[in-house]
Design a protein around this motif. Structure first.
Motif, PDB file in Angstrom:
ATOM      1  N   ASN A  60      88.264 -29.488 126.043  1.00 44.40           N
ATOM      2  CA  ASN A  60      88.262 -28.141 126.599  1.00 44.40           C
ATOM      3  C   ASN A  60      87.753 -28.105 128.032  1.00 44.40           C
ATOM      4  O   ASN A  60      88.221 -27.312 128.842  1.00 44.40           O
ATOM      5  CB  ASN A  60      87.440 -27.190 125.724  1.00 44.40           C
ATOM      6  CG  ASN A  60      88.119 -26.907 124.408  1.00 44.40           C
ATOM      7  OD1 ASN A  60      89.310 -27.132 124.248  1.00 44.40           O
ATOM      8  ND2 ASN A  60      87.362 -26.440 123.451  1.00 44.40           N
ATOM      9  N   ASN A  61      86.784 -28.960 128.368  1.00 44.32           N
ATOM     10  CA  ASN A  61      86.309 -28.985 129.749  1.00 44.32           C
ATOM     11  C   ASN A  61      87.413 -29.408 130.701  1.00 44.32           C
ATOM     12  O   ASN A  61      87.511 -28.918 131.812  1.00 44.32           O
ATOM     13  CB  ASN A  61      85.091 -29.898 129.899  1.00 44.32           C
ATOM     14  CG  ASN A  61      83.863 -29.297 129.271  1.00 44.32           C
ATOM     15  OD1 ASN A  61      83.746 -28.087 129.174  1.00 44.32           O
ATOM     16  ND2 ASN A  61      82.962 -30.134 128.831  1.00 44.32           N
ATOM     17  N   GLY A  62      88.248 -30.324 130.247  1.00 44.51           N
ATOM     18  CA  GLY A  62      89.402 -30.709 131.047  1.00 44.51           C
ATOM     19  C   GLY A  62      90.344 -29.528 131.240  1.00 44.51           C
ATOM     20  O   GLY A  62      90.911 -29.338 132.314  1.00 44.51           O
ATOM     21  N   GLY A  63      90.490 -28.723 130.199  1.00 38.81           N
ATOM     22  CA  GLY A  63      91.324 -27.521 130.305  1.00 38.81           C
ATOM     23  C   GLY A  63      90.750 -26.530 131.295  1.00 38.81           C
ATOM     24  O   GLY A  63      91.484 -25.932 132.092  1.00 38.81           O
ATOM     25  N   ASP A  64      89.437 -26.359 131.280  1.00 40.35           N
ATOM     26  CA  ASP A  64      88.779 -25.493 132.266  1.00 40.35           C
ATOM     27  C   ASP A  64      89.072 -26.003 133.675  1.00 40.35           C
ATOM     28  O   ASP A  64      89.318 -25.230 134.600  1.00 40.35           O
ATOM     29  CB  ASP A  64      87.261 -25.466 132.057  1.00 40.35           C
ATOM     30  CG  ASP A  64      86.830 -24.892 130.725  1.00 40.35           C
ATOM     31  OD1 ASP A  64      87.660 -24.285 130.026  1.00 40.35           O
ATOM     32  OD2 ASP A  64      85.646 -25.054 130.382  1.00 40.35           O
ATOM     33  N   GLY A  65      89.038 -27.329 133.838  1.00 40.66           N
ATOM     34  CA  GLY A  65      89.315 -27.942 135.148  1.00 40.66           C
ATOM     35  C   GLY A  65      90.734 -27.679 135.605  1.00 40.66           C
ATOM     36  O   GLY A  65      90.966 -27.384 136.783  1.00 40.66           O
ATOM     37  N   TRP A  66      91.697 -27.786 134.691  1.00 42.96           N
ATOM     38  CA  TRP A  66      93.087 -27.487 135.047  1.00 42.96           C
ATOM     39  C   TRP A  66      93.239 -26.041 135.497  1.00 42.96           C
ATOM     40  O   TRP A  66      93.954 -25.739 136.458  1.00 42.96           O
ATOM     41  CB  TRP A  66      94.020 -27.766 133.879  1.00 42.96           C
ATOM     42  CG  TRP A  66      94.380 -29.198 133.725  1.00 42.96           C
ATOM     43  CD1 TRP A  66      93.941 -30.057 132.764  1.00 42.96           C
ATOM     44  CD2 TRP A  66      95.242 -29.961 134.564  1.00 42.96           C
ATOM     45  NE1 TRP A  66      94.469 -31.302 132.963  1.00 42.96           N
ATOM     46  CE2 TRP A  66      95.270 -31.282 134.060  1.00 42.96           C
ATOM     47  CE3 TRP A  66      95.984 -29.656 135.702  1.00 42.96           C
ATOM     48  CZ2 TRP A  66      96.028 -32.287 134.659  1.00 42.96           C
ATOM     49  CZ3 TRP A  66      96.724 -30.671 136.296  1.00 42.96           C
ATOM     50  CH2 TRP A  66      96.741 -31.955 135.767  1.00 42.96           C
ATOM     51  N   VAL A  67      92.580 -25.127 134.803  1.00 44.28           N
ATOM     52  CA  VAL A  67      92.648 -23.715 135.190  1.00 44.28           C
ATOM     53  C   VAL A  67      92.034 -23.523 136.583  1.00 44.28           C
ATOM     54  O   VAL A  67      92.603 -22.821 137.435  1.00 44.28           O
ATOM     55  CB  VAL A  67      91.936 -22.811 134.163  1.00 44.28           C
ATOM     56  CG1 VAL A  67      91.830 -21.383 134.665  1.00 44.28           C
ATOM     57  CG2 VAL A  67      92.665 -22.859 132.819  1.00 44.28           C
ATOM     58  N   ALA A  68      90.890 -24.147 136.828  1.00 46.82           N
ATOM     59  CA  ALA A  68      90.244 -24.037 138.152  1.00 46.82           C
ATOM     60  C   ALA A  68      91.160 -24.583 139.228  1.00 46.82           C
ATOM     61  O   ALA A  68      91.318 -23.972 140.286  1.00 46.82           O
ATOM     62  CB  ALA A  68      88.898 -24.769 138.149  1.00 46.82           C
TER      63      ALA A  68
END
Length: 73
Positions: A60-68
């Protein structure tokens, strides 16, 4: 002071948001990523034209990074 959560605390907060408050994981991820992008833009706005390198872990942290990254683009 901004509180810093451990990974297990953050996971518990996410779980609480999903189960007790009905907020989907996708909405949490989108909100987190856009919030990071806003802080980066506020702090480094003039430098963003030079580019941004965003590194994120898996899950999920990787997903947050993609969104950022998407928001900063």
């Amino acid at each position: 002071m901004i509180p810093v959560l451990t990974a297990s605390q953050a996971a518990a907060w996410d779980e609480q948001a999903r189960t007790a408050h009905g907020i989907s994981g996708r909405v949490l991820m989108e909100t987190a990523g856009r919030s990071v992008a806003r802080v980066v833009a506020d702090e480094f706005g003039g430098s963003l034209r030079q580019g941004v390198l965003l590194a994120a872990g898996p899950g999920n942290n990787g997903g947050d990074g993609w969104v950022a990254a998407r928001a900063l683009r």
